[in-house]
Design a protein around this motif. Structure first.
Motif, short mmCIF file in Angstrom:
data_model
loop_
_atom_site.label_atom_id
_atom_site.label_comp_id
_atom_site.label_asym_id
_atom_site.label_seq_id
_atom_site.Cartn_x
_atom_site.Cartn_y
_atom_site.Cartn_z
N HIS A 34 -32.49 -25.38 -7.07
CA HIS A 34 -33.75 -25.68 -6.39
C HIS A 34 -33.50 -26.14 -4.95
CE1 HIS A 34 -37.93 -26.72 -5.89
NE2 HIS A 34 -37.56 -27.93 -5.49
N GLU A 37 -32.60 -23.26 -2.64
CA GLU A 37 -33.75 -22.42 -2.28
C GLU A 37 -34.68 -23.11 -1.30
OE1 GLU A 37 -35.64 -21.51 -5.98
OE2 GLU A 37 -34.00 -20.21 -6.64
N SER A 38 -34.85 -24.41 -1.44
CA SER A 38 -35.89 -25.10 -0.68
C SER A 38 -35.41 -25.77 0.61
CB SER A 38 -36.57 -26.15 -1.56
OG SER A 38 -35.64 -27.16 -1.92
N MET A 39 -34.10 -25.90 0.82
CA MET A 39 -33.59 -26.60 1.99
C MET A 39 -32.73 -25.68 2.85
SD MET A 39 -32.55 -30.22 0.22
CE MET A 39 -32.31 -31.12 1.72
#
Length: 62
Positions: A34, A37-39
């Motif tokens: 996660h 993907e998000s940072m």
């Protein structure tokens, strides 16, 4: 954005490895996937390079 706990710092390091292609995504745990993907890579580097001294193993939940 520095890591707030040792666990968060370790997960950021694993996410950075995924982001760079050193570790396959299938071998990583969910928090690291996660984070990857998000940072951005720059954000992950800042979090992964946080000093561990004085950090709790896990952050307190609020």
């Amino acid at each position: 954005m520095p890591a707030k706990s040792k666990a968060q710092q370790k997960a950021a390091g694993a996410a950075l490895s995924i982001k760079r292609g050193d570790t396959p995504k299938s071998k990583a745990r969910e928090p690291s996937k996660h984070m990857a993907e998000s940072m951005s890579e720059k954000e992950l580097e800042k979090m992964a390079h946080t000093k561990r001294k004085g950090k709790p193993e896990h952050a307190a939940r609020s």
